[in-house]
Design an enzyme around this catalytic site. Sequence first.
Site, PDB file in Angstrom:
ATOM      1  N   TRP A 103       8.136 -24.584  98.782  1.00 34.59           N
ATOM      2  CA  TRP A 103       7.916 -23.142  98.073  1.00 34.59           C
ATOM      3  C   TRP A 103       8.630 -23.307  96.977  1.00 34.59           C
ATOM      4  O   TRP A 103       8.083 -22.368  96.329  1.00 34.59           O
ATOM      5  CB  TRP A 103       8.225 -21.650  98.781  1.00 34.59           C
ATOM      6  CG  TRP A 103       7.661 -21.542 100.409  1.00 34.59           C
ATOM      7  CD1 TRP A 103       7.592 -21.847 101.389  1.00 34.59           C
ATOM      8  CD2 TRP A 103       6.154 -20.647  99.932  1.00 34.59           C
ATOM      9  NE1 TRP A 103       6.556 -21.288 101.841  1.00 34.59           N
ATOM     10  CE2 TRP A 103       5.544 -20.813 101.795  1.00 34.59           C
ATOM     11  CE3 TRP A 103       5.386 -20.589  99.258  1.00 34.59           C
ATOM     12  CZ2 TRP A 103       4.738 -19.695 101.916  1.00 34.59           C
ATOM     13  CZ3 TRP A 103       4.311 -20.233  99.179  1.00 34.59           C
ATOM     14  CH2 TRP A 103       3.730 -19.798 100.615  1.00 34.59           C
ATOM     15  N   ASP A 174      14.660 -17.087  95.821  1.00 31.34           N
ATOM     16  CA  ASP A 174      13.093 -17.147  96.133  1.00 31.34           C
ATOM     17  C   ASP A 174      14.222 -16.937  97.744  1.00 31.34           C
ATOM     18  O   ASP A 174      14.060 -17.792  98.263  1.00 31.34           O
ATOM     19  CB  ASP A 174      12.376 -18.314  96.482  1.00 31.34           C
ATOM     20  CG  ASP A 174      11.287 -17.794  97.458  1.00 31.34           C
ATOM     21  OD1 ASP A 174      11.867 -16.574  98.537  1.00 31.34           O
ATOM     22  OD2 ASP A 174       9.856 -18.458  97.237  1.00 31.34           O
ATOM     23  N   LYS A 198       9.130 -11.591 106.550  1.00 35.90           N
ATOM     24  CA  LYS A 198       9.912 -12.145 107.746  1.00 35.90           C
ATOM     25  C   LYS A 198      11.027 -11.980 108.366  1.00 35.90           C
ATOM     26  O   LYS A 198      10.944 -12.073 109.536  1.00 35.90           O
ATOM     27  CB  LYS A 198      10.017 -14.200 106.887  1.00 35.90           C
ATOM     28  CG  LYS A 198       9.737 -14.471 106.551  1.00 35.90           C
ATOM     29  CD  LYS A 198       8.725 -14.614 105.042  1.00 35.90           C
ATOM     30  CE  LYS A 198       7.826 -15.748 105.289  1.00 35.90           C
ATOM     31  NZ  LYS A 198       6.880 -16.418 103.872  1.00 35.90           N
TER      32      LYS A 198
END
Length: 361
Positions: A103, A174, A198
């Site tokens: 990511w 992030d 999430k």
Amino acid sequence: MEKIYNFSAGPAMLPIPVMNRIKQDLCNWKGLGTSVMEISHRSEYFLRFVRETEEDLRELLEIPSNYKVLFCQGGARGQFSAIPVNLLNQSSCNPDYIESGYWSQAARIEAEKYCTPNVINIRKKFNKTNAILSIYDWKISSQSAYIHYCPNETIDGIAIYEEPSFDDKIIIGDFSSMILSRIINIKKYGLIYASAQKNIGIAGITLVIIRDDLLKNNNIAPSILNYQILSNNNSMFNTPPTFSWYISGLIFKWLKNIGGIKKIQEINNNKADLLYKTIDNSNLYINNINNINRSNTNVTFQLLNNNLNNLFLKESYDNGLHALKGHCIVGGFRASIYNAMPIEGVEKLAKFMIDFEDKYV
Ligand SMILES: *Cc1c(COP(=O)(O)O)cnc(C)c1O
């Protein structure tokens, strides 16, 4: 029906009390005789709900008053673009992009549309394991507009628990798969963001917490990604995903009820410890990540005998342990154990893993 435990990485499971509350509210929210999905985001009821949701989040994360909370759209990937378009201008130095996995690399690749990021790889090998350089060894540029990193790589299962501290630098994190799972010191950051599916709720809403001095008018940023415009409009520049927002609000209340972040961090540590112990004590499962960088939310593992992979997947599923397949780019297995996963689910998985090994090895 047998109890199912869903280890999906996102969209991920929601807490049962929250699901029951949604069911109860569905057709008749707050006694209005209609669903929260059907009313105006500008109605007094929704606005009151939004204010309360922000207060709950501020309390949970101890967000200082000089930070704005924005509820955005476009997911974490939307932020991969929003960050450079909002924070860079023609005179900005190129930002530093710290790479620790999938990511953080994806964020850097998106940023390349707008600038030439300094790419800083912090992966290393340590005693044959995959590890992360200590922040003191990160080769930060002397001049950079900001530093972007990802404290929990959801796919790789590798995490950074050290809090970055670089004088006068704007740090951006992030936190998609780490937010609300442990205590974080917001003051260390210029901006943190997280997609919701999430640990915050369901897809559709994206949390951004931004220090107010970073809000500036940037004419190039598309209005829908423009932090200043979103802030000026109370995150309602366009119609927000009200149902996702509503579920986030329920999650924050649920977290407060069970004792806040300190408590959930304790529970999360116990869950992760149990799984990593099960892996380390076995002759079948391995996790090749350095102890201090093992993710507490995404536990990845492989089977030493790959011939058993399909059987493991099938038997775990048949035992009510769902979605354990690792992401296709890394293979193997992954148990995502966010806040909503109860310790009982992890205990059941650990027991299954031990029994499976006894049976086939
Ligand atoms: C899931 C995830 C993303 C992508 O989120 P989207 O909402 O699909 O854009 C980005 N970063 C991390 C760390 C993630 O876990």
